[in-house]
Design a protein around this motif. Structure first.
Motif, PDB file in Angstrom:
ATOM      1  N   ASP A   1      27.860  44.694  41.620  1.00 28.93           N
ATOM      2  CA  ASP A   1      29.033  44.301  40.840  1.00 28.93           C
ATOM      3  C   ASP A   1      29.986  44.533  41.611  1.00 28.93           C
ATOM      4  N   ALA A   2      30.294  45.555  42.454  1.00 26.36           N
ATOM      5  CA  ALA A   2      31.324  46.123  43.346  1.00 26.36           C
ATOM      6  C   ALA A   2      31.700  44.876  44.049  1.00 26.36           C
ATOM      7  N   GLU A   3      30.859  44.330  44.691  1.00 27.10           N
ATOM      8  CA  GLU A   3      30.857  42.937  45.605  1.00 27.10           C
ATOM      9  C   GLU A   3      31.547  41.850  45.022  1.00 27.10           C
ATOM     10  N   ASP A   4      31.076  41.678  43.857  1.00 27.64           N
ATOM     11  CA  ASP A   4      31.482  40.896  42.960  1.00 27.64           C
ATOM     12  C   ASP A   4      33.194  40.838  42.559  1.00 27.64           C
ATOM     13  N   VAL A   5      33.489  42.092  42.236  1.00 23.21           N
ATOM     14  CA  VAL A   5      34.713  42.284  41.879  1.00 23.21           C
ATOM     15  C   VAL A   5      35.712  42.298  43.096  1.00 23.21           C
ATOM     16  N   VAL A   6      35.106  42.547  44.348  1.00 25.23           N
ATOM     17  CA  VAL A   6      36.045  42.383  45.444  1.00 25.23           C
ATOM     18  C   VAL A   6      36.232  41.110  45.946  1.00 25.23           C
ATOM     19  N   GLN A   7      35.087  39.874  45.438  1.00 22.46           N
ATOM     20  CA  GLN A   7      35.202  38.647  45.669  1.00 22.46           C
ATOM     21  C   GLN A   7      36.300  38.083  44.729  1.00 22.46           C
ATOM     22  N   ASP A   8      36.243  38.542  43.115  1.00 18.94           N
ATOM     23  CA  ASP A   8      37.249  38.091  42.461  1.00 18.94           C
ATOM     24  C   ASP A   8      38.936  38.524  42.970  1.00 18.94           C
ATOM     25  N   ALA A   9      38.852  39.692  43.591  1.00 18.68           N
ATOM     26  CA  ALA A   9      40.035  40.270  44.000  1.00 18.68           C
ATOM     27  C   ALA A   9      40.422  39.415  45.256  1.00 18.68           C
TER      28      ALA A   9
ATOM     29  N   ASN B   1      44.261  47.588  45.109  1.00 22.74           N
ATOM     30  CA  ASN B   1      43.675  48.902  44.370  1.00 22.74           C
ATOM     31  C   ASN B   1      44.047  48.530  43.040  1.00 22.74           C
ATOM     32  N   ARG B   2      45.045  48.027  42.802  1.00 17.69           N
ATOM     33  CA  ARG B   2      45.316  47.746  41.302  1.00 17.69           C
ATOM     34  C   ARG B   2      44.536  46.527  40.825  1.00 17.69           C
ATOM     35  N   VAL B   3      44.276  45.537  41.616  1.00 12.34           N
ATOM     36  CA  VAL B   3      43.485  44.369  41.106  1.00 12.34           C
ATOM     37  C   VAL B   3      42.015  44.871  40.910  1.00 12.34           C
ATOM     38  N   VAL B   4      41.475  45.612  41.787  1.00 16.81           N
ATOM     39  CA  VAL B   4      40.125  46.044  41.696  1.00 16.81           C
ATOM     40  C   VAL B   4      39.920  46.963  40.482  1.00 16.81           C
ATOM     41  N   THR B   5      40.744  47.827  40.498  1.00 17.20           N
ATOM     42  CA  THR B   5      40.676  48.624  39.149  1.00 17.20           C
ATOM     43  C   THR B   5      40.646  47.949  37.660  1.00 17.20           C
ATOM     44  N   ARG B   6      41.688  47.261  37.859  1.00 16.79           N
ATOM     45  CA  ARG B   6      41.750  46.392  36.498  1.00 16.79           C
ATOM     46  C   ARG B   6      40.405  45.529  36.370  1.00 16.79           C
ATOM     47  N   LEU B   7      40.028  44.947  37.318  1.00 17.23           N
ATOM     48  CA  LEU B   7      38.850  44.110  37.322  1.00 17.23           C
ATOM     49  C   LEU B   7      37.728  45.048  36.668  1.00 17.23           C
ATOM     50  N   CYS B   8      37.630  46.102  37.437  1.00 19.79           N
ATOM     51  CA  CYS B   8      36.597  46.897  36.987  1.00 19.79           C
ATOM     52  C   CYS B   8      36.384  47.634  35.471  1.00 19.79           C
TER      53      CYS B   8
END
Length: 284
Positions: free
Chosen positions: A28-36, A56-63
């Motif tokens: 899931d973390a790698e999916d989030v980074v891809q979305d970022a 970091n802001r983008v990744v946190t909000r996606l998480c």
């Protein structure tokens, strides 16, 4: 690779580490980074003055968005939920503080507490940046992080075993568990040892933690006698979430990892992952 791509690649490890700690899943973390990455590609070069803070802001909000559905899934999860294991060299890219005990302590926080604590205490973001990320006041974010800090402090291991002690206890545990040696198990397990296991309803595993030496020994011996590993199983020592552990494979496929927590010369916790979904990365 242009300058904008280079900035993202430089931050990839930190972003993955943040997302993994937020979600407990490397996939899931790698999916989030891809979305970022997709969001980052939509930003004009030079438009962002603080790329690390922005990402970091983008990744946190996606998480935080993903945690809403993740919590619902975990309410119906079969048995105990444990984070996806990070094995050997994978750990180097994600930073320190990846112990399973630490991740489970994070899991007990609210999503906002977890985000505030990780951003400020682990990734050194100032509270002004945390406030922008979470859409809360700086004072509120300080309170979120303070509450989280108290919970996490209680869950983090306080003992750091030597490399020799890790090697000795892990090797002894592997031999005793696979060989059904009760005497050795009693010598190396703590009186208050806890056996955790995650099968996710897809592989056999105890549904609840097993607490105490007597119950733990009975459980391990029972598994050895009633559910022996298939003939040809191979086992190797490994680093699992930065701690000593064991990886079991059959016909080249990993079917189980066992991470160990050690304190005062004894094994105080065992974290077993048997859910094949959480082992998929090791078999890819």
């Amino acid at each position: 690779m242009n300058a904008q791509d280079a900035i993202f690649e430089e931050r990839r490890g930190a972003m993955t580490g943040l997302a993994y700690r937020m979600l407990g899943s490397r996939a899931d973390a790698e999916d989030v980074v891809q979305d970022a990455w997709l969001r980052w590609r939509g930003v004009e070069a030079g438009e962002v003055s603080n790329p690390a803070g922005f990402l970091n802001r983008v990744v946190t909000r996606l998480c935080l968005d993903r945690l809403k559905s993740a919590r619902a899934r975990r309410e119906v999860y079969v048995g105990e939920w444990l984070p996806e294991p990070v094995v050997d060299e994978d750990h180097q890219d994600l930073g320190e503080d990846l112990s399973v005990a630490f991740l489970l302590a994070l899991e007990r926080l609210t999503p906002l507490e977890r985000a505030a604590f990780l951003l400020h205490d682990v990734f050194d973001a100032p509270f002004a940046e945390v406030a922008r990320t979470l859409g809360r006041s700086e004072a509120a974010c300080r309170q979120l992080a303070a509450r989280a800090r108290e919970h996490v402090k209680a869950g983090k291991p306080r003992y750091r075993p030597s490399a020799e002690e890790e090697q000795r206890l892990t090797s002894a545990f592997l031999a005793a568990a696979l060989g059904g040696d009760e005497r050795v198990l009693r010598d190396i397990l703590a009186q208050d040892v806890i056996l955790h296991a995650d099968g996710g309803g897809k592989a056999s595993a105890n549904l609840n933690p097993i607490l105490g030496l007597e119950k733990a020994v009975r459980m391990l011996l029972g598994i050895h006698h009633k559910f022996p590993n298939p003939e040809g199983t191979t086992a190797r020592l490994a680093r699992i979430n930065g701690a000593p552990g064991v990886v079991l494979s059959h016909a080249g496929v990993v079917f189980q990892t066992m991470g160990l927590e050690i304190a005062d010369g004894r094994i105080v916790a065992v974290y077993t992952i048997r859910n094949p979904d959480k082992l998929a990365r090791l078999n890819s």
